[in-house]
Design a protein around this motif. Structure first.
Motif, PDB file in Angstrom:
ATOM      1  N   ILE A  92     -15.020 -25.082  35.188  1.00 61.04           N
ATOM      2  CA  ILE A  92     -16.024 -24.864  34.146  1.00 61.04           C
ATOM      3  C   ILE A  92     -15.460 -25.324  32.807  1.00 61.04           C
ATOM      4  CG2 ILE A  92     -17.367 -23.109  32.913  1.00 61.04           C
ATOM      5  CD1 ILE A  92     -17.094 -21.393  35.514  1.00 61.04           C
ATOM      6  N   ARG A  93     -16.297 -25.979  32.013  1.00 53.71           N
ATOM      7  CA  ARG A  93     -15.894 -26.371  30.654  1.00 53.71           C
ATOM      8  C   ARG A  93     -16.590 -25.451  29.661  1.00 53.71           C
ATOM      9  NH1 ARG A  93     -18.105 -30.018  27.146  1.00 53.71           N
ATOM     10  NH2 ARG A  93     -19.319 -31.031  28.788  1.00 53.71           N
ATOM     11  N   LEU A  94     -15.789 -24.779  28.839  1.00 58.12           N
ATOM     12  CA  LEU A  94     -16.282 -23.855  27.819  1.00 58.12           C
ATOM     13  C   LEU A  94     -15.873 -24.411  26.469  1.00 58.12           C
ATOM     14  CD1 LEU A  94     -16.188 -20.004  27.938  1.00 58.12           C
ATOM     15  CD2 LEU A  94     -15.154 -21.152  25.996  1.00 58.12           C
ATOM     16  N   GLU A  95     -16.877 -24.694  25.617  1.00 59.08           N
ATOM     17  CA  GLU A  95     -16.577 -25.390  24.356  1.00 59.08           C
ATOM     18  C   GLU A  95     -17.357 -24.784  23.195  1.00 59.08           C
ATOM     19  OE1 GLU A  95     -17.070 -29.882  22.421  1.00 59.08           O
ATOM     20  OE2 GLU A  95     -17.047 -29.626  24.593  1.00 59.08           O
ATOM     21  N   GLY A  96     -16.641 -24.454  22.140  1.00 63.36           N
ATOM     22  CA  GLY A  96     -17.289 -24.037  20.907  1.00 63.36           C
ATOM     23  C   GLY A  96     -17.648 -25.248  20.069  1.00 63.36           C
ATOM     24  N   PHE A  97     -18.607 -25.075  19.172  1.00 63.89           N
ATOM     25  CA  PHE A  97     -19.038 -26.202  18.343  1.00 63.89           C
ATOM     26  C   PHE A  97     -19.734 -25.685  17.092  1.00 63.89           C
ATOM     27  CE2 PHE A  97     -22.799 -24.998  20.566  1.00 63.89           C
ATOM     28  CZ  PHE A  97     -23.874 -25.381  19.770  1.00 63.89           C
ATOM     29  N   LEU A  98     -19.862 -26.550  16.100  1.00 56.14           N
ATOM     30  CA  LEU A  98     -20.588 -26.255  14.868  1.00 56.14           C
ATOM     31  C   LEU A  98     -21.617 -27.348  14.625  1.00 56.14           C
ATOM     32  CD1 LEU A  98     -17.641 -25.206  12.507  1.00 56.14           C
ATOM     33  CD2 LEU A  98     -19.316 -23.694  13.589  1.00 56.14           C
ATOM     34  N   ALA A  99     -22.768 -26.958  14.109  1.00 59.86           N
ATOM     35  CA  ALA A  99     -23.822 -27.938  13.849  1.00 59.86           C
ATOM     36  C   ALA A  99     -23.343 -29.040  12.915  1.00 59.86           C
ATOM     37  CB  ALA A  99     -25.052 -27.244  13.263  1.00 59.86           C
ATOM     38  N   GLY A 100     -22.514 -28.674  11.935  1.00 60.97           N
ATOM     39  CA  GLY A 100     -22.040 -29.645  10.958  1.00 60.97           C
ATOM     40  C   GLY A 100     -21.296 -30.816  11.566  1.00 60.97           C
ATOM     41  N   ASP A 101     -20.756 -30.622  12.768  1.00 59.81           N
ATOM     42  CA  ASP A 101     -20.053 -31.713  13.442  1.00 59.81           C
ATOM     43  C   ASP A 101     -21.013 -32.802  13.907  1.00 59.81           C
ATOM     44  OD1 ASP A 101     -17.762 -30.177  13.161  1.00 59.81           O
ATOM     45  OD2 ASP A 101     -17.877 -29.352  15.188  1.00 59.81           O
ATOM     46  N   TYR A 102     -22.314 -32.498  13.902  1.00 63.07           N
ATOM     47  CA  TYR A 102     -23.289 -33.409  14.511  1.00 63.07           C
ATOM     48  C   TYR A 102     -24.388 -33.848  13.545  1.00 63.07           C
ATOM     49  CZ  TYR A 102     -21.043 -31.957  18.823  1.00 63.07           C
ATOM     50  OH  TYR A 102     -20.104 -31.714  19.811  1.00 63.07           O
ATOM     51  N   TYR A 103     -24.228 -33.592  12.259  1.00 63.69           N
ATOM     52  CA  TYR A 103     -25.280 -33.991  11.315  1.00 63.69           C
ATOM     53  C   TYR A 103     -25.456 -35.503  11.242  1.00 63.69           C
ATOM     54  CZ  TYR A 103     -26.219 -29.321   9.419  1.00 63.69           C
ATOM     55  OH  TYR A 103     -26.610 -28.022   9.260  1.00 63.69           O
ATOM     56  N   HIS A 104     -24.445 -36.254  11.664  1.00 70.49           N
ATOM     57  CA  HIS A 104     -24.598 -37.716  11.680  1.00 70.49           C
ATOM     58  C   HIS A 104     -25.654 -38.156  12.692  1.00 70.49           C
ATOM     59  CE1 HIS A 104     -21.748 -36.859  14.934  1.00 70.49           C
ATOM     60  NE2 HIS A 104     -22.091 -38.013  15.474  1.00 70.49           N
ATOM     61  N   LEU A 105     -26.038 -37.246  13.609  1.00 70.37           N
ATOM     62  CA  LEU A 105     -27.068 -37.551  14.600  1.00 70.37           C
ATOM     63  C   LEU A 105     -28.462 -37.130  14.138  1.00 70.37           C
ATOM     64  CD1 LEU A 105     -25.239 -36.403  17.873  1.00 70.37           C
ATOM     65  CD2 LEU A 105     -25.449 -38.723  16.964  1.00 70.37           C
ATOM     66  N   TYR A 106     -28.590 -36.692  12.882  1.00 72.68           N
ATOM     67  CA  TYR A 106     -29.865 -36.147  12.413  1.00 72.68           C
ATOM     68  C   TYR A 106     -31.023 -37.140  12.558  1.00 72.68           C
ATOM     69  CZ  TYR A 106     -33.109 -33.366   9.622  1.00 72.68           C
ATOM     70  OH  TYR A 106     -34.195 -32.622   9.200  1.00 72.68           O
ATOM     71  N   PRO A 107     -30.864 -38.431  12.217  1.00 69.37           N
ATOM     72  CA  PRO A 107     -31.984 -39.366  12.428  1.00 69.37           C
ATOM     73  C   PRO A 107     -32.406 -39.458  13.896  1.00 69.37           C
ATOM     74  CG  PRO A 107     -30.376 -40.314  10.923  1.00 69.37           C
ATOM     75  CD  PRO A 107     -29.742 -39.079  11.500  1.00 69.37           C
ATOM     76  N   LYS A 108     -31.438 -39.486  14.808  1.00 70.72           N
ATOM     77  CA  LYS A 108     -31.737 -39.526  16.245  1.00 70.72           C
ATOM     78  C   LYS A 108     -32.445 -38.242  16.673  1.00 70.72           C
ATOM     79  CE  LYS A 108     -29.307 -39.783  20.708  1.00 70.72           C
ATOM     80  NZ  LYS A 108     -27.967 -39.831  21.351  1.00 70.72           N
ATOM     81  N   PHE A 109     -31.991 -37.122  16.134  1.00 69.08           N
ATOM     82  CA  PHE A 109     -32.616 -35.826  16.401  1.00 69.08           C
ATOM     83  C   PHE A 109     -34.080 -35.824  15.969  1.00 69.08           C
ATOM     84  CE2 PHE A 109     -33.695 -31.920  13.994  1.00 69.08           C
ATOM     85  CZ  PHE A 109     -33.775 -30.991  15.029  1.00 69.08           C
ATOM     86  N   LEU A 110     -34.368 -36.332  14.770  1.00 71.59           N
ATOM     87  CA  LEU A 110     -35.751 -36.364  14.275  1.00 71.59           C
ATOM     88  C   LEU A 110     -36.637 -37.246  15.145  1.00 71.59           C
ATOM     89  CD1 LEU A 110     -35.409 -36.559  10.376  1.00 71.59           C
ATOM     90  CD2 LEU A 110     -35.955 -34.562  11.768  1.00 71.59           C
ATOM     91  N   GLU A 111     -36.081 -38.318  15.682  1.00 69.77           N
ATOM     92  CA  GLU A 111     -36.856 -39.216  16.545  1.00 69.77           C
ATOM     93  C   GLU A 111     -37.365 -38.492  17.786  1.00 69.77           C
ATOM     94  OE1 GLU A 111     -34.499 -42.601  17.486  1.00 69.77           O
ATOM     95  OE2 GLU A 111     -34.425 -43.349  15.413  1.00 69.77           O
ATOM     96  N   LEU A 112     -36.626 -37.495  18.242  1.00 68.56           N
ATOM     97  CA  LEU A 112     -37.052 -36.702  19.393  1.00 68.56           C
ATOM     98  C   LEU A 112     -37.993 -35.583  18.992  1.00 68.56           C
ATOM     99  CD1 LEU A 112     -36.786 -35.787  22.414  1.00 68.56           C
ATOM    100  CD2 LEU A 112     -34.822 -34.402  21.665  1.00 68.56           C
ATOM    101  N   VAL A 113     -37.650 -34.870  17.911  1.00 67.97           N
ATOM    102  CA  VAL A 113     -38.322 -33.612  17.619  1.00 67.97           C
ATOM    103  C   VAL A 113     -39.646 -33.788  16.874  1.00 67.97           C
ATOM    104  CG1 VAL A 113     -38.064 -31.356  16.522  1.00 67.97           C
ATOM    105  CG2 VAL A 113     -36.109 -32.425  17.618  1.00 67.97           C
TER     106      VAL A 113
END
Length: 268
Positions: A204-225
């Motif tokens: 099993i892979r258990l991984e913590g994360f923060l949203a700030g690590d992925y804000y560079h994907l915001y345009p791609k995110f908007l294209e979906l949402v």
């Protein structure tokens, strides 16, 4: 004394920054106050789509949305037909994780702390099943009932006894995205996790994360949402407290599950 900071939506009243002009709408880190002086504008994102409620930029189109998107798609890489479990599933992030997982073709179960919230999960957010964890004396048994085949992806918002029960029910090469552990934040002595040995044999892979690590994907995110909102494929529930004077009570209510959906405070 400094005001509490949080995520908000605001209108620019004056600016000397070349990227922001008077009357621009932005979302990002603001103070719990009627007017904020922002000296780090890199913490703000300009709002381009105004045909959706502006409050959505504190939720589905803001930090909670990016959190749900990144945790599910980037950390867990869901595949069609996989089994997904979301704890605190009616909250700001959880309600979106479940809907993203359904868009990916997964079987999704969520848990929440009241009948009203469980009904929301099944009847509004499109979860395949849901249960009230407060009515389950044996969380391991509840998960085995909902996931007889086991869990491929767990989106972790709770921690403690819930995480321990989930570890017993994970499938081979399962993934756990650790977003939060709200059951632990106010304990003088946080609870231990006793089933971590499950990580080894099941790989099993258990991984913590923060949203700030992925804000560079915001345009791609908007294209979906954005299209999903416009087409009615994604919905969002907000719990709005009116007036800055009600912000402290709204904040405290988060730790007892008083809110239904994303807790907001309308300042003006």
């Amino acid at each position: 004394m400094q005001p509490i900071n949080g995520y908000g939506v605001a209108k620019v009243l004056d600016s000397t920054h070349p990227k922001y002009a008077k009357d621009d709408l932005v979302w990002g880190s603001t103070g719990w106050e009627e007017y904020s002086l922002v000296t780090a504008p890199q913490l703000l994102i300009k709002i381009q789509h105004t045909d959706v409620p502006l409050s959505y930029y504190t939720g589905i189109l803001g930090m909670p949305g990016v959190t749900a998107y990144a945790g599910l798609y980037e950390v867990c890489s869901p595949k069609k037909g996989e089994y997904v479990y979301v704890s605190a599933a009616s909250g700001a992030v959880g309600q979106l994780v479940g809907q993203f997982a359904k868009l990916a073709g997964c079987y999704v179960v969520g848990s929440a702390g009241s009948k009203e919230k469980v009904d929301l999960l099944k009847n509004k957010f499109g979860f395949d099943d849901a249960f009230n964890y407060k009515e389950e004396p044996d969380l391991d048994a509840a998960l085995k009932r909902c996931f007889p085949q086991g869990i491929d992806i767990y989106f972790e918002n709770v921690g403690g006894k819930m995480l321990d029960a989930v570890l017993l029910n994970m499938r081979l090469r399962g993934r756990i995205a650790v977003c939060g552990m709200i059951s632990q934040y106010n304990l003088e002595k946080p609870e231990g996790v006793h089933n971590l040995e499950q990580l080894i044999g099941k790989r099993i892979r258990l991984e913590g994360f923060l949203a700030g690590d992925y804000y560079h994907l915001y345009p791609k995110f908007l294209e979906l949402v954005i299209p999903a909102i416009r087409e009615g494929k994604m919905v969002y529930v907000e719990d709005i407290a009116e007036g800055l004077e009600n912000a402290p009570a709204a904040l405290v209510g988060l730790f007892t599950g008083r809110n239904v959906g994303k807790q907001l405070v309308a300042v003006a």
